[in-house]
Motif scaffolding. Structure first.
Motif: not given
Length: 227
Positions: A220-225
């Motif tokens: 699944p996609a994981e985006l850095p904050f």
């Protein structure tokens, strides 16, 4: 090299996961460690445990999973504490698998009062059997990744406490939670120097979507904050 760690590397395992209420995150950052339930109960600080019963029989260990959280149990924990709906997933160094005293269970460790929990390389490889019978029979298919246990609820029990240096990231469900956690921990509590990177990954909080993706071999996609 520890044979469990060698096997984990061969399988491409990159991390362990431990979920907790976001309300506990400040305590973890302040103390510099993830504490096991036994240590927390003996302390003077108030805490809100994820699992009060600890039917697995190992309150001196910290429940973790491989690569992705046990979202099936997380969903149940959220339902049992409706006043605290914000949770985080801590991403841990996979080398912790080689800790002396680490234990493994091919399904939810509470099942059978911890009867399926064991240690050693055989117990670790049992997580990846062709078929596992926990609350139901789970099987591996050709698309099942080498790094993902056969049963979504397979557990790793690590002896506590775990130093904060082994936490490489903190996963939250959406941008709104990331902004709230970042503000609370950096501006209000002045913990910005010890806060691991925040990562936004909604799928890691959805038991059906996570299972479908991972069992099909998709990450699944994981985006850095970025504040």
């Amino acid at each position: 090299m520890n044979e469990i760690w060698a096997e984990a590397q061969r399988r491409g395992i990159t991390r362990l996961c431990h979920f907790t209420k976001s309300a506990n995150l400040a305590h973890i950052l302040a103390t510099g460690e993830i504490r096991d339930a036994l240590t927390l109960r003996a302390g003077t600080e108030g805490f809100r445990p994820t699992d009060r019963a600890r039917l697995d029989g190992y309150p001196d260990h910290i429940n973790c999973s491989i690569e992705y959280p046990n979202t099936w149990y997380l969903d149940r924990a959220r339902a049992e504490d409706p006043h605290f709906q914000d949770w985080v997933v801590l991403l841990l160094d996979p080398a912790l698998l080689s800790l002396p005293g680490a234990k493994f269970c091919p399904y939810n460790a509470a099942r059978g009062l911890g009867g399926g929990v064991s240690s050693g390389i055989a117990a670790f490889t049992d997580l990846f059997q062709a078929a596992v019978s926990g609350n139901a029979r789970r099987v591996r298919t050709v698309r099942h990744p080498d790094w993902w246990p056969t049963d979504d609820q397979a557990e790793v029990l690590l002896p506590g406490p775990i130093p904060l240096r082994h936490v490489h990231g903190v996963v939250v469900k959406d941008a709104a939670q990331a902004e709230l956690e970042h503000y609370r921990l950096t501006q209000h509590l002045d913990m910005g120097t010890v806060l691991p990177p925040l990562i936004i990954a909604p799928t890691l909080f959805d038991k059906y979507l996570l299972s479908q993706n991972v069992r099909a071999g998709h990450r699944p996609a994981e985006l850095p904050f970025i504040p």
